[in-house]
Structures are given as structure tokens and as C-alpha cells.
Design an enzyme around this catalytic site. Sequence first.
Site, mmCIF file in Angstrom:
data_model
loop_
_atom_site.group_PDB
_atom_site.id
_atom_site.type_symbol
_atom_site.label_atom_id
_atom_site.label_comp_id
_atom_site.label_asym_id
_atom_site.label_seq_id
_atom_site.Cartn_x
_atom_site.Cartn_y
_atom_site.Cartn_z
ATOM 1 N N HIS A 1 0.854 -1.188 0.000
ATOM 2 C CA HIS A 1 0.000 0.000 0.000
ATOM 3 C C HIS A 1 0.891 1.239 0.000
ATOM 4 C CE1 HIS A 1 -3.587 -2.193 2.139
ATOM 5 N NE2 HIS A 1 -3.096 -2.886 1.125
ATOM 6 N N GLU B 1 0.570 4.054 1.556
ATOM 7 C CA GLU B 1 0.722 4.634 2.891
ATOM 8 C C GLU B 1 1.801 3.897 3.687
ATOM 9 O OE1 GLU B 1 -3.594 4.677 1.535
ATOM 10 O OE2 GLU B 1 -2.044 3.149 1.755
ATOM 11 N N CYS C 1 -5.846 1.810 5.936
ATOM 12 C CA CYS C 1 -6.342 0.573 6.538
ATOM 13 C C CYS C 1 -5.651 0.406 7.896
ATOM 14 C CB CYS C 1 -6.045 -0.621 5.631
ATOM 15 S SG CYS C 1 -4.292 -1.063 5.535
ATOM 16 N N CYS D 1 -1.802 0.121 7.649
ATOM 17 C CA CYS D 1 -1.123 1.383 7.332
ATOM 18 C C CYS D 1 -1.237 2.382 8.480
ATOM 19 C CB CYS D 1 -1.681 1.957 6.041
ATOM 20 S SG CYS D 1 -1.292 0.933 4.600
#
Length: 159
Positions: free
Chosen positions: A55, A57, A85, A88
Site C-alpha cells: 500500500h 501509505e 487501513c 497502514c
Amino acid sequence: MSADTDLHYLERCVELAEEALDAGDEPFGSLLVDADGKVLTEDRNRVSGGDATRHPEFELARWAADHLTPEQRATATVYTSGEHCAMCSAAHAWVGLGRIVYAASTAQLTDWLNEFGVPAGPIRPLAIQEVAPGIPVSGPFPELTDRVYALHRRLHLAN
């Protein structure tokens, strides 16, 4: 930073999300911005290769840990097309990054995925502050809702 400034950075995040989708990935994009407003790094989702931790992030948190002092991390802002999420959010908190600004919320994304008939993922869809309550957050930004929705719709309902 002002709402106009936040919106400016978020628009770039949505562009990165579209780049991710065009590359065959899930539509998420993020920026790391220092206290002076300089974009330090940016990334987009890269999970299509099979590593679900890729991801943007999470990548920004890793980058910050390698390149910034704790003081610089604390004053940096992460801008992102979708609220972090749980994975993250935790990475962001452990690295000691500052504020998070997101275009679309976890609640919105969860509603959209339900609408599209997408099965639930392997982790609970929690808001950032449920995972990392000390992080200041701003979002969602209604000005970008339709664009972010359209990207997720394209991903999940494309024929």
C-alpha cells in the site's frame, strides 16, 4: 494547512490512484509532505504483484523511517486517496508521522465495496483513530467523492 491546500494535494493522490488502476492495480495513491509544504515522496498501490502489504501509505511510512528524523516525521503530513487501513494506520503511528488527510473514508469504501458485491477483506475495516487514536486526521473531502467512487466502481464492475 488550509482546506484548499489539502484539496490540492488530495487531487494528486486521486491522480496516483488512477495511475494505479490504469496499471492494473487497486486505485490508491498517497503523498508525504513536509512542514513547509514540499512533497517529499509519492506512491501508488502496488499489490497486483501478490504482496498485499504494498500500500502507498505503508511505503511512505517506510520511506520516512529511512529518510527523516523523528522531528521531521512528526511534522509531516500524509495525503491519501483513501483512509488508511489498519495495517497502514499502525505503520504510520509506529514511525511517528503526523497528520493524515484522506479523500474518501473507510466507511465510504466499505459501503461501496458492499454495493459492488466485493467480499470482505482479511482485516477489519477500521477508521484510523480506532487503530492510532493520537493521529490527527482530516477527511473525507466531498469534492472528491465522485472521482474516488468512480475509480473503485471501474475496478470492481469493469466488464
